[in-house]
Design a protein around this motif. Structure first.
Motif, PDB file in Angstrom:
ATOM      1  N   MET A   1       0.826  -1.202   0.000  1.00 55.49           N
ATOM      2  CA  MET A   1       0.000   0.000   0.000  1.00 55.49           C
ATOM      3  C   MET A   1       0.860   1.253   0.000  1.00 55.49           C
ATOM      4  N   VAL A   2       1.923   1.230   0.823  1.00 50.28           N
ATOM      5  CA  VAL A   2       2.792   2.407   0.896  1.00 50.28           C
ATOM      6  C   VAL A   2       3.435   2.657  -0.463  1.00 50.28           C
TER       7      VAL A   2
ATOM      8  N   ILE B   1       2.456   1.701  -3.509  1.00 51.17           N
ATOM      9  CA  ILE B   1       1.496   2.124  -4.531  1.00 51.17           C
ATOM     10  C   ILE B   1       1.055   3.566  -4.307  1.00 51.17           C
ATOM     11  N   ALA B   2       0.726   3.860  -3.067  1.00 50.70           N
ATOM     12  CA  ALA B   2       0.197   5.198  -2.790  1.00 50.70           C
ATOM     13  C   ALA B   2       1.246   6.258  -3.072  1.00 50.70           C
TER      14      ALA B   2
END
Lengths: 546, 588
Positions: B411-412, B414-415
């Motif tokens: 998530m980190v 991608i974001a």
């Protein structure tokens, strides 16, 4: 020209202008400044023209240097008003001929024309009435638009936007010049009804070639998007064809709706341009599915699952303490209630001030929130024109910062269903205690026999039921009841806890979704609505266009 | 034909020096031509690249059409180009000079679409080859036949004619100002290739803005321009001629070369009467006979053309450098934003904030619920885990910690990368060049497979860690101890230790997460020893940084490649070097 027709045209124009003004008020921050300026200019111009005399029809003679505009002007008015000559460029300022003074001077002020001549044309002598100009005509002779004098070009381009009817005076040498076609005519596509092309100096073209020349001029015009324009061949010097030009201007000068028509086609142009920029007529609001997905991701990132888990655990713990076998259930108190750690599951005196003490979001969780909001906004604004996207993103970004606190407060206020204990717990508890007392009493009773025997007392035999002594029965039943009750309650508690978990999860998701709706979804939908109503206004204005 | 030595004698240039500099200049011009041909500009709305491209092709043509042939042979016949507005009577004038219909004339504008080159048959070799105007196809065919069939294609109608004096050639060019864009472009090209202009205008047109732009340029380049004022109505000459002469001298053009033709009926051959064109014809003949005068004119025009081309090239260089500067600014934006993304990713590893939430919860499950101890029971424990997870449908606890770490990292990544891409694009949109480049980028940004890329990076890191643990635990005693947790279990513990070792956890969390991470650390230390654990944690961290770095730079490549495909630093450098030598030569 019937009065009614004029009024109708004027009303149509009013409606269109109102549409544009309304659309601009809605959408000004989201449009290119140049488009807004252009629309504002046209509206201001049409408003000021409409305040002027509607009895006058302003006709301008445009053209290149040496094409014979001034000569044509003089031939039309029948007097030597404009200077003609061989030095190029000849005319340096606009000359106006008027037949009716009332209201003309403010119109001429607006047109910035200083040289004015009041005509006293003898009306209807030998000629029929039709051959003389109507008193409302205001004929302008303009400077050129292609010589080395740049200030002349400025006058031309200004007046192209202001006059009601444009007469382009061309000549056989220059009729195919790029400065005329690319510089002016191609931008007058929407003004076809207010255009007349006069090919002057036709006497210089051999009789045989005239047809060819006019045909080639027609071709050049259609390349600029101007088809079916009236083209008149004339020669101001020999007088050939001047009568036709005159007759045309006579008809034009009687058409009082002309100025309105001209303004309308200006407005039409603005509308068409705005409509071109509206890529889609109606954008779809974000789908329910996207919205639910967004809410789910945000709720999950805010730990909805943990809180629900904690609700389950908390209920189990409390249930075990309240319904378990009293001899062992006190052990449960040593375990932590996870809800209390998060400052949840209590009834708040003032729900507005409620805050949870959950740990801060981890980077991964804030990242997933940002990401899902980003994709939601991108998805929703996908169809919008480019200039509408950025403002929406900014609005949403400003809201994101407030989102976390809002959600926290919302979660703190959410009823989790564990604030109060279940109604049957006290009953079970009482029963448990009764059972325990029974065990205790039975044990004491049983213990009394050996003690009494030791002290040589004689105790009556315990009554028997089904051959088993009552105290033994009490102990056995009490123990059995306690264990069975404990086990079955813990089983029921587990089921109820699962239900409570599901309900709590649903409640949390609902309150998170309320906050998300308010902070993200509503502004997005509002923005899309604004665009839709803007596009609808433009579309309805475009429908009114000719 | 004349000999080469004859050429330079009168032009005031020392012949040997001229030969030396000439070959020098020729090679440089060839190189300049090649460089310019390769040059590319990003087209965007604001910089009006149409203009730049026109300038570039103008310079290119000027070199191949005029400079190279003229430097190679200063004595070759003069090219006289008859140019002017549409309808001014260029073709009629050429026809009248030759007393024959060689170029189509007529009332329909624009008339001439294919230029006609008339020359003395003796000069044929000079014009038949592609020595001058190599881009134009040579067409032959006498007179006006079949002209419409070739229409506006880029061609040159070759017309050898006895009446053209030996030593000059007359070219009837298309108009300079009609609606036909091709005509305008071709006329410009032809006028640039001319040694001498015959500029035809009329009494109606002599103050048009467009022709005067060309005449101003001719004056600046010191080209010999003979202006023919056509169609002068009777009596108007007295007024117009002084006005025109005033205008000509204002623009540094020789007013004495003005010829006036009166408005008159054409004769039955549709030609201007020979009395009227006589002065112009005899001036041309005299010029053709005087070879020194011819060379003087050629040298003068050549000098002006060289100067103009140098100036044009400087302008192109300035544009190119401007573009390079803008490109490097865009490049900086990318680098800034993506290194910021890397920094933020690193920071999230550093401050332990990754350990909050899901990972922390799973770790607590792992440690707190006695799973750790259960793991120690070894094989039995694992069997029971499997049975347990089979019935409960949930993966074993180690897997859950691992999964939490994976999804967290994912998530980190991608974001941060998506945000960086969006920010870069938003900042690019602020510049016109950036907007133009954005259009050319692949459609999905960040890359459509970013998800897979990120998962791959994480998986590779996990493999790195496993490899490291295996290598580290190679000796038997450690192997046995590792077996107690399973390699995966140890890897999970190590991952948590990595994120916790620099943890800036606060208050309560420190007690929970930090404390439980300490448990993990102690466990690892028991297996590998204190130093080894410290080393392994920092190694694992470095590996993660490397994977993150790779992932980020791969995502930024979409943008950097686009910029790299437009950057031409070498061309810019070489061009400015050549232009410097030209300037230096001129200064001498």
């Amino acid at each position: 020209m019937s009065e009614r027709k004029i009024i109708r045209a004027s009303n149509g124009l009013n409606e269109q202008i109102n549409c544009i003004v309304e659309a601009m008020q809605l959408a000004e921050p989201f449009l290119e400044p140049t488009a807004v300026d252009q629309a504002a200019n046209v509206i201001a111009r049409s408003n000021s023209r409409r305040q002027m005399s509607a009895e006058h029809v302003v006709v301008g003679l445009f053209g290149a240097t040496g094409s014979g505009k001034s000569t044509m002007f003089n031939a039309l008015v029948g007097q030597e008003l404009a200077t003609t000559g061989v030095i190029r460029p000849t005319t340096t300022q606009t000359v106006a001929a008027i037949w009716e003074q009332d209201g003309a001077s403010e119109l001429l002020d607006w047109l910035e024309v200083d040289a004015r001549h009041l005509m006293h044309e003898p009306r209807a002598q030998n000629d029929s009435y039709k051959r003389s100009f109507d008193s409302g005509l205001l004929l302008l002779d303009l400077p050129d638009m292609d010589s080395t004098a740049a200030d002349h070009h400025e006058i031309s381009s200004r007046l192209v936007g202001q006059v009601d009817y444009l007469v382009w005076v061309l000549d056989p040498q220059k009729y195919a010049d790029a400065s005329i076609h690319h510089g002016y005519l191609s931008s007058l596509r929407t003004q076809q009804g207010n255009l007349l092309i006069v090919l002057n100096q036709i006497d210089r073209v051999a009789e045989d070639d005239r047809k060819l020349v006019i045909e080639s001029l027609r071709q050049a015009l259609s390349l600029s998007g101007l088809e079916n324009l009236p083209i008149l061949g004339a020669s101001a010097i020999t007088g050939e064809g001047v009568a036709e030009v005159r007759a045309k201007l006579v008809t034009v000068s009687k058409n009082k709706a002309l100025s309105t028509r001209r303004l309308r086609s200006d407005v039409d142009q603005v509308i068409l341009k705005l409509q071109e920029e509206c890529v889609v007529e109606k954008v779809d609001l974000p789908s329910k599915l996207d919205q639910v997905e967004l809410e789910r991701v945000i709720a999950k990132a805010h730990g909805s699952e943990y809180i629900a888990d904690a609700v389950e655990t908390s209920y189990l713990l409390r249930g075990a303490a309240r319904t378990g076998w009293p001899l062992t259930s006190w052990l449960v108190r040593f375990r932590n209630d996870p809800l209390k750690r998060m400052n949840l599951g209590r009834q708040h005196e003032d729900p507005e001030l409620a805050l949870t003490s959950r740990p801060e979001l981890s980077v991964a969780e804030s990242a997933s929130i940002d990401h899902s909001i980003n994709s939601f906004v991108s998805e929703a604004s996908d169809q919008l024109p480019e200039s509408w996207k950025e403002p929406l993103r900014q609005t949403v970004n400003a809201r994101i910062a407030l989102l976390d606190d809002g959600i926290d407060a919302a979660i703190a206020r959410t009823p989790l269903g564990v604030e109060r204990s279940s109604w049957w717990w006290p009953v079970v508890k009482t029963t448990q205690w009764v059972a325990l007392l029974a065990v205790l009493a039975g044990s004491l009773w049983l213990a009394a026999y050996p003690v009494a025997g030791y002290f040589q007392f004689e105790l009556p035999d315990a009554p028997r039921a089904e051959g088993i002594a009552l105290p033994t029965l009490m102990v056995l039943i009490g123990l059995l009841l306690g264990v069975i009750l404990g086990l079955s309650c813990s089983f029921i508690n587990r089921i109820v806890a699962k239900l409570k978990r599901r309900k709590a999860l649903r409640n949390i998701e609902r309150s998170v979704s309320q906050v998300v709706r308010q902070a993200i979804v509503d502004p997005v939908e509002q923005h899309l609505d604004t665009y839709n109503s803007y596009a609808a206004l433009i579309a309805s204005a475009a429908k009114k266009a000719d | 034909m004349e000999s080469n030595s004859d050429l330079t004698k009168h032009s005031g240039i020392d012949s040997t020096a001229h030969a030396g500099t000439a070959t020098d200049t020729v090679t440089q011009l060839h190189e300049l031509h090649d460089l310019l041909a390769k040059l590319s500009f990003v087209s965007d709305e604001s910089r009006f690249t149409d203009g730049i491209d026109q300038l570039r092709s103008k310079a290119l043509r000027q070199i191949s059409d005029y400079l190279l042939p003229r430097i190679a042979n200063l004595g070759a016949p003069l090219l006289v180009v008859v140019g002017g507005s549409t309808g001014s009577g260029k073709s009629t004038l050429v026809n009248s000079l030759l007393r024959e219909q060689v170029s189509l004339s007529g009332a329909v504008r624009p008339t001439t679409r294919t230029p006609v080159l008339a020359f003395n048959p003796a000069d044929q070799p000079y014009f038949q080859s592609d020595r001058i105007l190599p881009e134009l196809k040579r067409l032959s065919g006498k007179g006006t036949n079949s002209l419409t069939s070739v229409a506006s294609g880029k061609a040159l109608l070759m017309t050898p004619h006895e009446r053209v004096p030996n030593g000059i050639a007359i070219l009837d060019a298309p108009d300079i100002d009609s609606v036909s864009d091709d005509n305008r472009a071709l006329a410009g090209q032809l006028l640039n290739a001319a040694d001498l202009w015959i500029f035809v205008t009329t009494a109606n047109r002599y103050a048009d803005a467009l022709p005067w732009d060309l005449l101003t340029e001719a004056g600046a380049r010191n080209i010999t321009v003979c202006v023919v004022l056509n169609r002068v109505p009777a009596g108007a000459e007295r007024v117009i001629v002084p006005d025109l002469q005033r205008l000509l001298s204002e623009k540094n053009l020789d007013p004495s070369l003005l010829h006036v033709l009166h408005e008159a009926q054409l004769d039955d051959q549709k030609l201007i009467t020979s009395e009227q064109v006589q002065p112009l014809a005899s001036w041309l003949t005299a010029l053709a006979e005087d070879s020194s005068k011819r060379q003087e004119i050629a040298a003068q025009t050549l000098e002006g053309a060289l100067r103009r081309t140098t100036a044009d090239v400087s302008e192109l260089i300035a544009e190119l450098q401007e573009q390079e500067v803008q490109l490097s600014e865009l490049q900086h934006l990318i680098e800034d934003r993506f290194s910021q993304a890397t920094a933020r990713i690193n920071e999230s590893f550093n401050d332990g904030s990754l350990l909050r939430g899901e990972i922390l919860a799973r770790w607590q499950d792992f440690v707190g619920a006695g799973e750790l101890l259960r793991g120690m029971e070894g094989a039995i424990g694992r069997v029971r885990d499997r049975i347990g997870s089979f019935f409960s449908g949930r993966p074993p606890v180690t897997h859950r910690v691992e999964q939490a770490i994976e999804t967290g990292l994912h998530m980190v990544f991608i974001a941060e990368i998506t945000k960086a891409c969006h920010d870069v694009e938003r900042s690019w949109k602020n510049t016109p060049l950036g907007q133009a480049l954005l259009v050319q980028l692949p459609v999905s940004r960040p890359a459509a497979d970013l998800n897979e890329q990120a998962s791959d990076a994480i998986r590779l890191w996990q493999r790195d860690i496993l490899d490291m643990i295996r290598a580290e635990g190679a000796n038997k005693r450690k192997t046995a101890r590792i077996a107690a947790f399973g390699v995966n279990g140890v890897a999970v513990i190590l991952m948590v230790v990595v994120f916790a070792s620099t943890a800036g956890l606060t208050g309560l969390e420190l007690g929970i997460a930090g404390g439980s991470a300490v448990v993990g650390q102690k466990l690892l230390e028991a297996i590998f020893g204190e130093d080894a654990v410290r080393r392994m944690a920092s190694m694992a961290r470095k590996m993660l940084d490397k994977r993150a770095q790779e992932l980020v730079s791969k995502s930024s490549e979409i943008y950097t490649q686009e910029i790299a495909s437009h950057a031409q630093p070498k061309t810019a450098e070489r061009l400015s070097k050549i232009s410097e030598t030209f300037n230096a030569k001129r200064a001498r």
